[in-house]
Design a protein around this motif. Structure first.
Motif, PDB file in Angstrom:
ATOM      1  N   PHE A 186     -21.714   2.336  -5.577  1.00 29.85           N
ATOM      2  CA  PHE A 186     -22.245   2.627  -6.903  1.00 29.85           C
ATOM      3  C   PHE A 186     -21.226   2.411  -8.026  1.00 29.85           C
ATOM      4  N   GLY A 187     -19.946   2.277  -7.688  1.00 29.83           N
ATOM      5  CA  GLY A 187     -18.925   1.990  -8.686  1.00 29.83           C
ATOM      6  C   GLY A 187     -18.705   3.096  -9.706  1.00 29.83           C
ATOM      7  N   GLU A 188     -19.030   4.304  -9.365  1.00 25.78           N
ATOM      8  CA  GLU A 188     -18.851   5.455 -10.260  1.00 25.78           C
ATOM      9  C   GLU A 188     -17.614   6.221  -9.812  1.00 25.78           C
ATOM     10  N   TYR A 189     -16.479   5.902 -10.416  1.00 20.99           N
ATOM     11  CA  TYR A 189     -15.206   6.438  -9.961  1.00 20.99           C
ATOM     12  C   TYR A 189     -14.788   7.659 -10.768  1.00 20.99           C
ATOM     13  N   ALA A 190     -14.555   8.763 -10.092  1.00 25.17           N
ATOM     14  CA  ALA A 190     -14.194  10.023 -10.729  1.00 25.17           C
ATOM     15  C   ALA A 190     -12.696  10.146 -10.989  1.00 25.17           C
ATOM     16  N   HIS A 191     -11.881   9.409 -10.251  1.00 26.33           N
ATOM     17  CA  HIS A 191     -10.430   9.618 -10.300  1.00 26.33           C
ATOM     18  C   HIS A 191      -9.692   8.414 -10.897  1.00 26.33           C
ATOM     19  N   ALA A 192      -8.630   8.723 -11.631  1.00 30.85           N
ATOM     20  CA  ALA A 192      -7.817   7.675 -12.263  1.00 30.85           C
ATOM     21  C   ALA A 192      -7.224   6.729 -11.232  1.00 30.85           C
ATOM     22  N   HIS A 193      -6.780   7.271 -10.080  1.00 30.62           N
ATOM     23  CA  HIS A 193      -6.171   6.383  -9.078  1.00 30.62           C
ATOM     24  C   HIS A 193      -7.178   5.366  -8.551  1.00 30.62           C
ATOM     25  N   THR A 194      -8.450   5.730  -8.497  1.00 30.43           N
ATOM     26  CA  THR A 194      -9.488   4.788  -8.058  1.00 30.43           C
ATOM     27  C   THR A 194      -9.737   3.741  -9.132  1.00 30.43           C
ATOM     28  N   ARG A 195      -9.805   4.151 -10.370  1.00 26.96           N
ATOM     29  CA  ARG A 195     -10.021   3.190 -11.462  1.00 26.96           C
ATOM     30  C   ARG A 195      -8.849   2.207 -11.552  1.00 26.96           C
ATOM     31  N   GLU A 196      -7.633   2.694 -11.336  1.00 26.73           N
ATOM     32  CA  GLU A 196      -6.462   1.807 -11.340  1.00 26.73           C
ATOM     33  C   GLU A 196      -6.526   0.814 -10.185  1.00 26.73           C
ATOM     34  N   TRP A 197      -6.864   1.291  -8.994  1.00 28.77           N
ATOM     35  CA  TRP A 197      -6.985   0.426  -7.820  1.00 28.77           C
ATOM     36  C   TRP A 197      -8.101  -0.596  -8.043  1.00 28.77           C
ATOM     37  N   SER A 198      -9.193  -0.160  -8.642  1.00 25.59           N
ATOM     38  CA  SER A 198     -10.310  -1.045  -8.956  1.00 25.59           C
ATOM     39  C   SER A 198      -9.858  -2.196  -9.856  1.00 25.59           C
ATOM     40  N   ALA A 199      -9.109  -1.880 -10.900  1.00 26.24           N
ATOM     41  CA  ALA A 199      -8.639  -2.918 -11.820  1.00 26.24           C
ATOM     42  C   ALA A 199      -7.715  -3.912 -11.126  1.00 26.24           C
ATOM     43  N   VAL A 200      -6.863  -3.410 -10.246  1.00 25.32           N
ATOM     44  CA  VAL A 200      -5.948  -4.292  -9.511  1.00 25.32           C
ATOM     45  C   VAL A 200      -6.747  -5.256  -8.637  1.00 25.32           C
TER      46      VAL A 200
ATOM     47  N   LEU B 227       0.814  -1.217   0.000  1.00 22.74           N
ATOM     48  CA  LEU B 227       0.000   0.000   0.000  1.00 22.74           C
ATOM     49  C   LEU B 227       0.847   1.266   0.000  1.00 22.74           C
ATOM     50  N   ALA B 228       2.083   1.184   0.457  1.00 25.40           N
ATOM     51  CA  ALA B 228       2.974   2.339   0.391  1.00 25.40           C
ATOM     52  C   ALA B 228       3.287   2.690  -1.064  1.00 25.40           C
ATOM     53  N   GLU B 229       3.294   1.699  -1.934  1.00 24.75           N
ATOM     54  CA  GLU B 229       3.540   1.944  -3.359  1.00 24.75           C
ATOM     55  C   GLU B 229       2.262   2.302  -4.103  1.00 24.75           C
ATOM     56  N   VAL B 230       1.126   1.774  -3.659  1.00 28.53           N
ATOM     57  CA  VAL B 230      -0.157   2.121  -4.278  1.00 28.53           C
ATOM     58  C   VAL B 230      -0.429   3.609  -4.052  1.00 28.53           C
ATOM     59  N   ASN B 231      -0.125   4.075  -2.849  1.00 27.27           N
ATOM     60  CA  ASN B 231      -0.153   5.502  -2.524  1.00 27.27           C
ATOM     61  C   ASN B 231      -1.485   6.183  -2.813  1.00 27.27           C
ATOM     62  N   LEU B 232      -2.569   5.592  -2.346  1.00 26.00           N
ATOM     63  CA  LEU B 232      -3.883   6.218  -2.501  1.00 26.00           C
ATOM     64  C   LEU B 232      -4.000   7.424  -1.576  1.00 26.00           C
ATOM     65  N   PRO B 233      -4.555   8.537  -2.062  1.00 30.06           N
ATOM     66  CA  PRO B 233      -4.822   9.651  -1.147  1.00 30.06           C
ATOM     67  C   PRO B 233      -5.970   9.267  -0.214  1.00 30.06           C
ATOM     68  N   LEU B 234      -6.201  10.051   0.822  1.00 33.12           N
ATOM     69  CA  LEU B 234      -7.393   9.814   1.635  1.00 33.12           C
ATOM     70  C   LEU B 234      -8.604   9.826   0.719  1.00 33.12           C
ATOM     71  N   LEU B 235      -9.541   8.974   1.011  1.00 33.36           N
ATOM     72  CA  LEU B 235     -10.702   8.770   0.144  1.00 33.36           C
ATOM     73  C   LEU B 235     -11.231  10.098  -0.394  1.00 33.36           C
ATOM     74  N   ASP B 236     -11.202  10.223  -1.704  1.00 36.68           N
ATOM     75  CA  ASP B 236     -11.594  11.486  -2.327  1.00 36.68           C
ATOM     76  C   ASP B 236     -12.637  11.305  -3.422  1.00 36.68           C
ATOM     77  N   GLU B 237     -13.338  10.189  -3.399  1.00 39.25           N
ATOM     78  CA  GLU B 237     -14.396   9.955  -4.377  1.00 39.25           C
ATOM     79  C   GLU B 237     -15.695  10.606  -3.903  1.00 39.25           C
ATOM     80  N   PRO B 238     -16.374  11.357  -4.777  1.00 37.32           N
ATOM     81  CA  PRO B 238     -17.603  12.043  -4.370  1.00 37.32           C
ATOM     82  C   PRO B 238     -18.816  11.116  -4.230  1.00 37.32           C
ATOM     83  N   VAL B 239     -18.774   9.951  -4.862  1.00 35.95           N
ATOM     84  CA  VAL B 239     -19.902   9.017  -4.835  1.00 35.95           C
ATOM     85  C   VAL B 239     -19.481   7.786  -4.033  1.00 35.95           C
ATOM     86  N   PRO B 240     -20.342   7.258  -3.160  1.00 32.51           N
ATOM     87  CA  PRO B 240     -19.989   6.052  -2.398  1.00 32.51           C
ATOM     88  C   PRO B 240     -19.568   4.887  -3.307  1.00 32.51           C
ATOM     89  N   ALA B 241     -18.611   4.109  -2.859  1.00 32.25           N
ATOM     90  CA  ALA B 241     -18.054   3.003  -3.639  1.00 32.25           C
ATOM     91  C   ALA B 241     -19.117   1.990  -4.063  1.00 32.25           C
TER      92      ALA B 241
END
Length: 180
Positions: free
Chosen positions: A56-70, A40-54
């Motif tokens: 619903f799967g509607e991800y606004a940020h690239a880092h969330t979409r990347e984490w989702s794919a992983v 997780l130190a390398e994944v380096n996600l910021p504090l949760l910054d998605e405007p829609v609850p998870a």
């Protein structure tokens, strides 16, 4: 069968890196699944910054979409978690909270580290994973404070946990297929 070994601490000087290397070495001797280390130190996600609850799967940020794919690419997880104040790390909670469906109907096992072998951290983690529809296996590895020796007992327990994890992860594939 793909299993992610998630290193749940980002703390500088963390002892969990040594434990993660040991888990990966032992897991690497198995032929029933492939194991990848996710730090997780390398994944380096910021504090949760998605405007829609998870949920619903509607991800606004690239880092969330990347984490989702992983996360979506794995059948199960081994969480390596130190115990901080009777719970698991904020970094691990944050990584879990980013997603919902990607965790669903998968299996998890645990390697706890701390004064009581990380038992309280794992106990808290099991509650969160239940909400994410993750099936957790009973057997867990527990390393006490300062005790990172690789005793035969730890090897046996790790293999037993991985046996359970692979069996559950395999069984849950059919559940995911029906849900899809």
């Amino acid at each position: 069968m793909r299993i992610a070994v998630i290193l749940g601490s980002t703390r500088p000087g963390r002892r969990s890196e040594e434990v993660a290397r040991w888990v990966m070495n032992v897991a690497g001797t198995r032929s029933d699944a492939s194991f990848d280390l996710i730090d997780l130190a390398e994944v380096n996600l910021p504090l949760l910054d998605e405007p829609v609850p998870a949920l619903f799967g509607e991800y606004a940020h690239a880092h969330t979409r990347e984490w989702s794919a992983v996360v979506a690419s794995y059948d199960g997880f081994v969480f390596i978690t130190p115990e901080y104040n009777h719970s698991f790390s904020a970094a691990l909670k944050n990584a879990l909270d980013y997603l919902y469906a990607e965790w669903n109907d998968k299996a998890a096992g645990f390697v706890g580290i701390g004064g009581t072998g990380g038992l309280r951290a794992v106990e808290q983690l099991r509650l969160v994973l239940a909400e994410l529809k993750v099936a957790t296996v009973r057997t867990q590895v527990a390393f006490g404070r300062g005790d990172l020796q690789r005793e035969p007992e730890h090897h046996e327990t790790l293999h037993a946990m991985l046996d359970e994890l692979v069996a559950w992860a395999s069984a849950l594939r059919s559940v995911r297929a029906v849900a899809a």
